[in-house]
Design a protein around this motif. Sequence first.
Motif, PDB file in Angstrom:
ATOM      1  N   VAL A 112       0.986  -0.847   0.214  1.00 43.70           N
ATOM      2  CA  VAL A 112      -0.114   0.146   0.219  1.00 43.70           C
ATOM      3  C   VAL A 112       0.738   1.217   0.177  1.00 43.70           C
ATOM      4  CG1 VAL A 112      -1.847   1.283   1.529  1.00 43.70           C
ATOM      5  CG2 VAL A 112      -1.396  -0.563   1.267  1.00 43.70           C
ATOM      6  N   ILE A 113       1.100   2.160  -0.740  1.00 40.46           N
ATOM      7  CA  ILE A 113       1.782   3.591  -1.437  1.00 40.46           C
ATOM      8  C   ILE A 113       0.729   4.403  -0.627  1.00 40.46           C
ATOM      9  CG2 ILE A 113       3.126   4.750  -2.685  1.00 40.46           C
ATOM     10  CD1 ILE A 113       4.250   2.070  -3.799  1.00 40.46           C
ATOM     11  N   THR A 114       0.845   5.126   0.008  1.00 41.80           N
ATOM     12  CA  THR A 114       0.376   5.863   0.446  1.00 41.80           C
ATOM     13  C   THR A 114       0.752   7.367   0.938  1.00 41.80           C
ATOM     14  OG1 THR A 114      -1.508   7.157   2.382  1.00 41.80           O
ATOM     15  CG2 THR A 114       0.250   6.287   3.166  1.00 41.80           C
ATOM     16  N   GLY A 115       0.100   8.512   1.362  1.00 40.16           N
ATOM     17  CA  GLY A 115       0.741   9.641   0.828  1.00 40.16           C
ATOM     18  C   GLY A 115      -0.439  11.163   0.469  1.00 40.16           C
ATOM     19  N   PHE A 116       0.150  12.426   0.487  1.00 40.65           N
ATOM     20  CA  PHE A 116      -0.977  13.040   0.646  1.00 40.65           C
ATOM     21  C   PHE A 116      -0.607  13.641  -1.280  1.00 40.65           C
ATOM     22  CE2 PHE A 116      -0.741  15.067   4.681  1.00 40.65           C
ATOM     23  CZ  PHE A 116      -1.744  15.179   4.466  1.00 40.65           C
ATOM     24  N   LEU A 117      -1.584  14.295  -2.688  1.00 41.23           N
ATOM     25  CA  LEU A 117      -1.232  14.151  -3.913  1.00 41.23           C
ATOM     26  C   LEU A 117      -0.543  15.207  -3.404  1.00 41.23           C
ATOM     27  CD1 LEU A 117      -4.801  16.603  -3.782  1.00 41.23           C
ATOM     28  CD2 LEU A 117      -3.993  13.926  -5.073  1.00 41.23           C
ATOM     29  N   LEU A 174      -5.285  13.568   8.453  1.00 40.11           N
ATOM     30  CA  LEU A 174      -4.454  12.377   7.715  1.00 40.11           C
ATOM     31  C   LEU A 174      -2.970  12.322   7.835  1.00 40.11           C
ATOM     32  CD1 LEU A 174      -5.994  11.003   5.958  1.00 40.11           C
ATOM     33  CD2 LEU A 174      -5.846  12.904   4.220  1.00 40.11           C
ATOM     34  N   PHE A 175      -2.243  13.182   7.897  1.00 43.97           N
ATOM     35  CA  PHE A 175      -1.141  12.776   7.837  1.00 43.97           C
ATOM     36  C   PHE A 175      -0.356  12.409   8.853  1.00 43.97           C
ATOM     37  CE2 PHE A 175       3.541  14.513   8.755  1.00 43.97           C
ATOM     38  CZ  PHE A 175       3.626  14.208   7.738  1.00 43.97           C
ATOM     39  N   GLU A 176      -0.695  12.539  10.219  1.00 47.55           N
ATOM     40  CA  GLU A 176      -0.688  11.998  11.101  1.00 47.55           C
ATOM     41  C   GLU A 176      -1.064   9.932  11.122  1.00 47.55           C
ATOM     42  OE1 GLU A 176      -2.001  13.617  15.299  1.00 47.55           O
ATOM     43  OE2 GLU A 176      -0.550  16.117  14.386  1.00 47.55           O
ATOM     44  N   GLY A 229      -4.902  11.187  -2.559  1.00 49.49           N
ATOM     45  CA  GLY A 229      -4.172  11.583  -1.524  1.00 49.49           C
ATOM     46  C   GLY A 229      -4.836  12.314  -0.469  1.00 49.49           C
ATOM     47  N   LEU A 230      -5.800  11.491   0.089  1.00 41.26           N
ATOM     48  CA  LEU A 230      -7.161  12.047   1.418  1.00 41.26           C
ATOM     49  C   LEU A 230      -7.677  10.337   1.510  1.00 41.26           C
ATOM     50  CD1 LEU A 230      -9.072  14.389  -0.013  1.00 41.26           C
ATOM     51  CD2 LEU A 230      -7.217  14.639   1.211  1.00 41.26           C
ATOM     52  N   ALA A 231      -6.688   9.164   1.384  1.00 45.33           N
ATOM     53  CA  ALA A 231      -7.584   7.831   1.808  1.00 45.33           C
ATOM     54  C   ALA A 231      -6.920   7.990   3.098  1.00 45.33           C
ATOM     55  CB  ALA A 231      -6.910   7.154   0.595  1.00 45.33           C
ATOM     56  N   LEU A 232      -7.069   7.037   4.268  1.00 45.49           N
ATOM     57  CA  LEU A 232      -6.894   6.667   5.422  1.00 45.49           C
ATOM     58  C   LEU A 232      -6.487   5.308   5.162  1.00 45.49           C
ATOM     59  CD1 LEU A 232      -9.331   7.800   7.563  1.00 45.49           C
ATOM     60  CD2 LEU A 232      -6.742   8.398   8.031  1.00 45.49           C
ATOM     61  N   PRO A 233      -4.490   5.353   5.145  1.00 46.38           N
ATOM     62  CA  PRO A 233      -4.736   3.975   4.691  1.00 46.38           C
ATOM     63  C   PRO A 233      -5.080   2.458   5.904  1.00 46.38           C
ATOM     64  CG  PRO A 233      -2.603   4.336   6.162  1.00 46.38           C
ATOM     65  CD  PRO A 233      -3.985   6.029   5.844  1.00 46.38           C
ATOM     66  N   GLN A 234      -5.738   2.796   7.425  1.00 49.23           N
ATOM     67  CA  GLN A 234      -5.694   1.909   8.253  1.00 49.23           C
ATOM     68  C   GLN A 234      -6.899   0.637   7.568  1.00 49.23           C
ATOM     69  OE1 GLN A 234      -4.970   4.707   8.756  1.00 49.23           O
ATOM     70  NE2 GLN A 234      -3.699   4.671  10.651  1.00 49.23           N
ATOM     71  N   PRO A 235      -8.369   1.319   7.069  1.00 50.42           N
ATOM     72  CA  PRO A 235      -9.050   1.398   7.068  1.00 50.42           C
ATOM     73  C   PRO A 235      -8.728  -0.012   5.416  1.00 50.42           C
ATOM     74  CG  PRO A 235      -9.816   3.278   7.440  1.00 50.42           C
ATOM     75  CD  PRO A 235      -8.583   3.252   7.182  1.00 50.42           C
ATOM     76  N   LEU A 236      -8.079   0.240   4.911  1.00 52.19           N
ATOM     77  CA  LEU A 236      -7.256  -0.507   3.363  1.00 52.19           C
ATOM     78  C   LEU A 236      -6.845  -1.819   3.831  1.00 52.19           C
ATOM     79  CD1 LEU A 236      -7.641  -0.699   0.279  1.00 52.19           C
ATOM     80  CD2 LEU A 236      -5.772   0.393   0.543  1.00 52.19           C
ATOM     81  N   THR A 253       4.580   5.459   2.975  1.00 52.53           N
ATOM     82  CA  THR A 253       4.263   6.789   3.173  1.00 52.53           C
ATOM     83  C   THR A 253       4.893   7.695   2.411  1.00 52.53           C
ATOM     84  OG1 THR A 253       2.579   6.272   4.868  1.00 52.53           O
ATOM     85  CG2 THR A 253       3.277   8.202   4.714  1.00 52.53           C
ATOM     86  N   VAL A 254       4.693   8.043   1.098  1.00 51.74           N
ATOM     87  CA  VAL A 254       5.545   8.875   1.332  1.00 51.74           C
ATOM     88  C   VAL A 254       4.572  10.192   1.494  1.00 51.74           C
ATOM     89  CG1 VAL A 254       5.766  10.040  -1.424  1.00 51.74           C
ATOM     90  CG2 VAL A 254       4.950   6.994  -0.720  1.00 51.74           C
ATOM     91  N   VAL A 255       6.218  11.407   1.379  1.00 54.03           N
ATOM     92  CA  VAL A 255       5.655  12.694   2.175  1.00 54.03           C
ATOM     93  C   VAL A 255       7.157  13.445   1.222  1.00 54.03           C
ATOM     94  CG1 VAL A 255       5.326  11.588   5.036  1.00 54.03           C
ATOM     95  CG2 VAL A 255       8.078  12.421   3.922  1.00 54.03           C
TER      96      VAL A 255
END
Length: 356
Positions: free
Chosen positions: A9-14, A168-170, A103-110, A130-132
Amino acid sequence: MPAKIPATVITGFLGAGKTTLIRNMLTRNDGRRIALIINEFGDVGVDGEVLKGCGDALCSDDDIVELSNGCICCTVADDFIPTMKKLIERGTPPDHIVIETSGLALPQPLVRAFNWPEIRTRVTVDGVVTVVDGPALRDGRFAHDVAAVDRQREADEGLDHETPLSELFEDQLACADMVVISKTDTMLGTEVDALTADLAAQTREGVHFVRSTGDGLGADVLLGMGIAAEDDLDARAELHHHHHHDDDDDHDHEHEHGHDEFESFVIEMGEIADPAVLTRHLAEAIRAHDILRLKGFVAVAGKPMRMVVQAVGPRIETYYDRPFGAEGRATRLVVIGEAGLDHVAIKAAIRERVAA
């Protein structure tokens, strides 16, 4: 029973650099058959098209699935689970699945969704990346200009003066097994060191920090962590309460992270005579209208290849990826920003000033 298929899972803001990271990874994938699930935010599947441009051998249509019906963590039952079932039940299933969240997704539910009966015996979460955005964080922002969102949210006492983006970032950091600090080639070494130390103080013990430049990272770095994150949910739980209820097994769960604060629209044009003129007017429009992100494809007069445009705040990147195909020679740009964008003014500032 066959071994479980690993999924990352790759997450992070727009604009943090998720698509660029994945695109570069695919060119250095060590021969793996990688399937991609892309949760696009916008009216045109630009991220999917960018990834398809990496080469037919690596990115066939069957290996790239776009979920564009909303944030992936809000549409688990309707979109994500059926998509996963189709991938793992193929005659030749992928060696690895990479999921790029919006960019607005929470990783935990996924991650929790990997415990659903339909898929839990066939697939596992290899790790959460998580990409920052390094330069943005260095400058005191976790995403491009969130001042307007802060002002709106600070007026709501029910949110404890926390903006949805900061929460969301946290939570993205709380779920991470690896944090990729992007664009470090535009930072001083001391700045990257300080940022890494700050992020380490906000994450779990054992989280890996990796620096990334425009060259990206290979599959050997991003894949193969073997974490099985779905079995470690307590350690990566949300720090903030986003859900309307706490029943993890309820298929209709939702969370409140401000989707309605954003909107997107498409600008369509013909060929562009001068890319430099286009870039200049895009930068002017971004500044004048507080555009969060702008991305798309451009048909440049006299050029057989299509030009990819990706802009986050004042940073605009362009490159040519492949010849135009069945989609035809056209320019299509997706504009993303806070609700209330002046569509007419933005279109006029771009379309009417740069057409060939």
